[in-house]
Structures are given as C-alpha cells and as structure tokens.
Design an enzyme around this catalytic site. Structure first.
Site, PDB file in Angstrom:
ATOM      1  N   GLY A  13       0.955  -1.109  -0.310  1.00  0.00           N
ATOM      2  CA  GLY A  13       0.022  -0.315  -0.038  1.00  0.00           C
ATOM      3  C   GLY A  13       0.479   1.369   0.136  1.00  0.00           C
ATOM      4  O   GLY A  13       2.326   1.189  -0.171  1.00  0.00           O
ATOM      5  N   THR A  14       0.267   2.359  -1.194  1.00  0.00           N
ATOM      6  CA  THR A  14       1.348   3.253  -0.228  1.00  0.00           C
ATOM      7  C   THR A  14      -0.139   5.234  -0.895  1.00  0.00           C
ATOM      8  O   THR A  14      -0.980   4.753  -1.659  1.00  0.00           O
ATOM      9  CB  THR A  14       2.774   3.279  -1.761  1.00  0.00           C
ATOM     10  OG1 THR A  14       2.941   4.820  -1.878  1.00  0.00           O
ATOM     11  CG2 THR A  14       1.541   3.347  -2.740  1.00  0.00           C
TER      12      THR A  14
END
Length: 229
Positions: A13-14
């Site tokens: 995730g980012t």
C-alpha cells in the site's frame, strides 16, 4: 491462478502524489511498505530520482516497482546513447507505459501490476507530470494525481479543495506534505515518513525528508494514547 496462490501474494500500500505548479512539478510519497497487513518497512523511499532529469514513484508490488525503475533508467540511457539526444519526459512516460502494458499481458503465475507517476524537465526547461495507470496508459497531468495508491481516496479530496492552478513550488510542497499526512492518518498502507521532490528548470531537489514519529501521551479518561506529529 488459483485462490491459494492469489492469497499468498504480498501486496504493498502507498500514497504517491504529483502536483503541477506554475514554476515546476512536485512529487511526493510516504515511506511505509507493507506485506499484507504487516508493516514490512518504515523507511522505504518511494519517490526516487532515476537520472538527472526524472523522478519516479510507484504503487503496486514492491519488487516490480524496483525492477521497473532499473529497466526504465537503463532503457533511457541506451536511447540517449543511440540517438545522441536526451529523451523527453513524454518519451520516458510512454516507455514506462509500454513496459507496464507488456508486463501485465505476459503469461505468468504472478502478474506485474504497477501504477507510476513520472515527472521531469526537458532540455528547453519545461516541466511535465505523467501518470501511467496499471494497465499501461500514459496520460499527461495538468493539475494533480495520486494514481491508484491505497492512500489515493484519502488525499484526492484534499487536493481537489486546496489545489490552485497558479500555485508556486513552495505552496505545492506544503500541499503535498499536508496530503501525505492526511493519508497516513487513515490509510494503513501509508505512513512513517514523507519525501517531497521539486522538479523545475533549475533541476531536481529533494526538498523534504521527514520522519513521522509517534508520540505517546497519557490522556485522562481516554484509553487512546497515540498521536502523530
């Protein structure tokens, strides 16, 4: 690919952000990498300068993002040596789009799916920002974009409300920092730090290298003790 294999793939995730300003482009990202629901790394630089005139950031499988950066950097250098001319930002974005398109259409047990932001300056001093979505389409960005990072839903509304067409680089840096901080408060895939690059006709500058550190305080009558700077 069966369901057991699908469930075993570790995804990241980012939050990645690109902002177009009147005198350049801003690229920003958080520093957290995840493996499923585990925080795998707390100091991973996701926005990276890949040569003298380009900055890239990606969302997707971490290994695929790292490999893509290496491939694109090498391919752009080869293109420059062959043509005796430095590739433009647009050419770089289209190359990334082509690589992305090819990767997800090759028969493989674990497909490579990466979303990318790329920003840079051309030899005439103009700056540009492109977003390459996970299917391989490269599109020029005239205002802002967060691609398909897990933090995108938490920052796109803030950018929508606070972005101005004539904002300066300094204003863009402030907005990028606030957007990353907003995503780290709600998105479990984003956090731990902020990197912000400015891209202008003068060059590329790593303007912000900031850690997000937890401070724990006793709060009377409340079981919650964690807060963030």
């Amino acid at each position: 690919m069966d369901s057991e294999l699908k469930n075993s793939i570790l995804k990241t995730g980012t939050t990645i952000i690109g902002i177009v300003c009147k005198d350049g482009v801003i690229m920003a990202a958080d520093r957290r990498s995840t493996a499923g629901n585990i925080v795998f790394g707390k100091n991973i630089q996701k926005a990276v300068k890949i040569n003298d005139y380009l900055v890239m950031s990606g969302t997707g499988n971490a290994s695929d993002i790292e490999m893509q950066k290496k491939i694109i950097s090498a391919q752009l250098r080869l293109k420059e040596l062959k043509s005796k001319k430095r590739p433009t930002v647009r050419e770089a974005a289209n190359l990334i789009g082509m690589v992305t398109y090819q990767n997800i259409r090759q028969p493989t047990m674990i497909p490579s799916i990466v979303g990318t932001l790329v920003a840079g300056f051309d030899e005439d001093g103009t700056t540009e920002l492109y977003t390459i979505e996970p299917a391989g389409t490269a599109m020029k960005v005239d205002d802002y974009d967060a691609n398909f990072g897990s933090g995108m839903p938490f920052v796109i509304g803030l950018l929508e409300r606070q972005y101005k067409e004539d904002m300066t680089i300094d204003e863009g840096v402030e907005l990028a920092v606030e957007a990353i901080k907003s995503s780290t408060q709600r998105d479990i895939g984003s956090g731990n730090g902020i990197d912000v690059f400015t891209i202008t006709k003068k060059g590329i500058n790593h303007a912000v290298e900031q850690a997000i550190i937890s401070e724990y305080k006793n709060r009377k009558g409340s079981p919650r003790t964690g807060s963030f700077n």
